[in-house]
Design a protein around this motif. Structure first.
Motif, PDB file in Angstrom:
ATOM      1  N   UNK A 294       0.763  -1.186   0.029  1.00  0.00           N
ATOM      2  CA  UNK A 294       0.003  -0.272   0.127  1.00  0.00           C
ATOM      3  C   UNK A 294       0.640   1.226   0.111  1.00  0.00           C
ATOM      4  N   UNK A 295       0.199   2.519  -0.315  1.00  0.00           N
ATOM      5  CA  UNK A 295       0.870   3.251  -0.987  1.00  0.00           C
ATOM      6  C   UNK A 295       1.301   4.310   0.388  1.00  0.00           C
ATOM      7  N   UNK A 296       2.567   5.090   0.743  1.00  0.00           N
ATOM      8  CA  UNK A 296       2.997   5.435   2.140  1.00  0.00           C
ATOM      9  C   UNK A 296       1.570   6.257   2.412  1.00  0.00           C
ATOM     10  N   UNK A 297       0.808   7.063   1.895  1.00  0.00           N
ATOM     11  CA  UNK A 297       0.768   7.807   1.827  1.00  0.00           C
ATOM     12  C   UNK A 297      -1.689   7.514   2.286  1.00  0.00           C
TER      13      UNK A 297
ATOM     14  N   UNK B 195       1.192  10.538   8.709  1.00  0.00           N
ATOM     15  CA  UNK B 195       1.673  10.001   7.618  1.00  0.00           C
ATOM     16  C   UNK B 195       3.120   9.824   7.940  1.00  0.00           C
ATOM     17  N   UNK B 196       3.446  10.328   9.613  1.00  0.00           N
ATOM     18  CA  UNK B 196       5.078  10.526   9.054  1.00  0.00           C
ATOM     19  C   UNK B 196       5.797   9.400   9.706  1.00  0.00           C
TER      20      UNK B 196
ATOM     21  N   UNK C 132       7.776   3.260   7.588  1.00  0.00           N
ATOM     22  CA  UNK C 132       7.467   2.498   7.203  1.00  0.00           C
ATOM     23  C   UNK C 132       7.172   1.702   6.222  1.00  0.00           C
ATOM     24  N   UNK C 133       7.414   2.452   5.339  1.00  0.00           N
ATOM     25  CA  UNK C 133       8.076   2.192   3.939  1.00  0.00           C
ATOM     26  C   UNK C 133       8.939   2.667   3.344  1.00  0.00           C
ATOM     27  N   UNK C 134       9.553   3.302   4.305  1.00  0.00           N
ATOM     28  CA  UNK C 134      10.981   4.232   3.890  1.00  0.00           C
ATOM     29  C   UNK C 134      11.011   5.476   3.188  1.00  0.00           C
ATOM     30  N   UNK C 135      10.434   5.865   2.498  1.00  0.00           N
ATOM     31  CA  UNK C 135       9.955   7.214   2.110  1.00  0.00           C
ATOM     32  C   UNK C 135      10.788   8.120   3.013  1.00  0.00           C
TER      33      UNK C 135
ATOM     34  N   UNK D  99       3.828  17.159   4.061  1.00  0.00           N
ATOM     35  CA  UNK D  99       4.097  16.748   5.336  1.00  0.00           C
ATOM     36  C   UNK D  99       3.194  18.432   5.661  1.00  0.00           C
ATOM     37  N   UNK D 100       3.934  19.474   5.020  1.00  0.00           N
ATOM     38  CA  UNK D 100       3.509  20.658   5.857  1.00  0.00           C
ATOM     39  C   UNK D 100       2.363  20.807   5.861  1.00  0.00           C
TER      40      UNK D 100
END
Length: 85
Positions: A1-4, A40-41, A46-49, A58-59
């Motif tokens: 799954x994507x990080x977002x 999100x962080x 977790x996904x190494x992004x 993030x902002x």
């Protein structure tokens, strides 16, 4: 799954999303996004992004924490499948 994509459980093992498949591939995909900067962080780690690469995202979550979602249509994969001939 994507990080977002938002977590559907407390363990972060599943996402709040759905995909519609027809034949060999995805036709439409839907997904809820991470609602706040801290979650999100966590997902990015977790996904190494690297957070620096998505600092603007993030902002945005820090300044305006809200629940959003998005979708995509598998147009590119559909064209690819039809051209494989």
């Amino acid at each position: 799954m994507p990080f977002y994509q938002a977590f559907a459980d407390d363990d972060g093992k599943t996402a709040r999303n759905a995909d519609l498949f027809f034949g060999p591939g995805e036709v439409i995909g839907f997904g809820e996004r991470q609602a706040d900067a801290q979650t999100l962080r966590t997902s990015m780690a977790t996904h190494g992004v690297k957070e620096e690469e998505y600092a603007w995202y993030v902002r945005m979550r820090e300044e305006l924490s809200m629940r959003t979602s998005g979708f995509g249509m598998g147009v590119a994969s559909g064209i690819f499948r039809s051209c494989r001939g």
